[in-house]
Design an enzyme around this catalytic site. Structure first.
Site, short mmCIF file in Angstrom:
data_model
loop_
_atom_site.label_atom_id
_atom_site.label_comp_id
_atom_site.label_asym_id
_atom_site.label_seq_id
_atom_site.Cartn_x
_atom_site.Cartn_y
_atom_site.Cartn_z
N ASP A 39 1.09 -0.57 0.17
CA ASP A 39 0.06 -0.09 0.08
C ASP A 39 0.69 1.24 0.06
O ASP A 39 1.83 1.03 0.87
CB ASP A 39 -0.98 0.01 1.17
CG ASP A 39 -2.08 -0.75 1.32
OD1 ASP A 39 -2.57 -1.16 0.47
OD2 ASP A 39 -1.95 -1.63 1.92
N ASP A 179 -9.78 -5.98 -1.88
CA ASP A 179 -9.10 -4.90 -1.15
C ASP A 179 -9.96 -4.53 0.24
O ASP A 179 -10.59 -3.43 0.09
CB ASP A 179 -8.21 -4.21 -1.69
CG ASP A 179 -7.52 -3.70 -0.99
OD1 ASP A 179 -7.36 -4.02 0.32
OD2 ASP A 179 -5.92 -2.84 -1.26
#
Ligand code: DX5
Ligand code: ZN
Length: 235
Positions: A39, A179
């Site tokens: 991320d 996600d």
């Protein structure tokens, strides 16, 4: 009925135990996870900062697990050259963050990545209609971007169902990734809806007091439940 369907696991490394990162990475290798999910947050597209390429490269140089880059970054075209592909790596950008999404997609493909496009919970799948054939992975955010540990936005699973139906109808080859809040309760529904890749974060893979090995084995059990269910209902 899809009997040979495989659902892959991408481990969200920002949720790992950073005081024991090397240990967690060895466990991910032993457990054969399919990707490490990175991320990358710029504090502007989403309200936090996370993972620069210096840190990412240390991990990449110490594992053979393919990379799954999630750029939560405004105008990602500014920083694409910081990333170097290895075989099988995915690099994903957000629809909401790009002024010229098509141009960015083509650039990422030319660099040698599989290209992914993320859709935030409020973004309809129809926004990628005219470029869908250029995309390798459509990623559905099932929480709003920026923080781990959030609750599923339930309507986002309808979007996964819609994408799966569309793909089947038009015989497209893109994969669907999910996600956010990938946990025991949600995984069977996510798989049934049509997910091919699940990003395991704080709610399903890196759980306090439980080894990632145990979490991954449990996640695989929930995936199996979802696949069995999908087969029964013909999904
Ligand atoms: C959310 C991140 C995810 C996160 C999801 O902004 O993109 O990768 O780690 O993990 P959970 O929801 O399980 O904490
Ligand atoms: Zn992510």
């Amino acid at each position: 009925m899809i009997l040979d369907r495989k659902v892959k696991i991408s481990a969200s490394i920002m949720c790992a135990d950073w005081m024991n990162l090397g240990k967690d990475i060895r466990i991910l290798e032993q457990a054969n996870v399919d990707y490490i999910h990175y991320d990358i947050m710029d504090g502007f597209f989403c309200p936090d900062y996370c993972l620069g390429t210096n840190i990412i490269n240390v991990i990449r140089q110490n594992t053979t697990i393919p990379s799954d880059y999630h750029l939560m970054v405004e105008e990602p075209s500014r920083i694409l050259d910081n990333f170097v592909p290895k075989e099988g790596d995915i690099l994903s950008i957000h629809y909401e963050a790009c002024r010229n999404l098509h141009r960015d997609i083509i650039k990422i493909k030319r660099m040698g990545f599989k290209v992914g496009v993320y859709l935030n919970p409020a973004t309809p799948a129809s926004v990628i209609e005219y470029i869908i054939e250029e995309i390798d992975v459509v990623s559905v955010m099932t929480v709003n971007p920026g923080y781990s540990g959030q609750k599923l936005v339930p309507q986002t699973l309808d979007k996964v169902v819609m994408l799966n139906d569309w793909r089947r109808r038009e015989k497209f080859n893109f994969e669907i990734s999910i996600d956010g809040n990938v946990n025991s309760a949600n995984v069977p529904n996510m798989v049934r809806a049509g997910a091919d890749i699940l990003v395991g974060g704080s709610s399903g893979l890196f759980i306090k007091g439980q080894s990632p090995m145990e979490s991954i084995s449990k996640l695989r059990g929930y995936i199996k439940d979802g696949l069995n269910n999908a087969n029964k209902t013909g999904n």
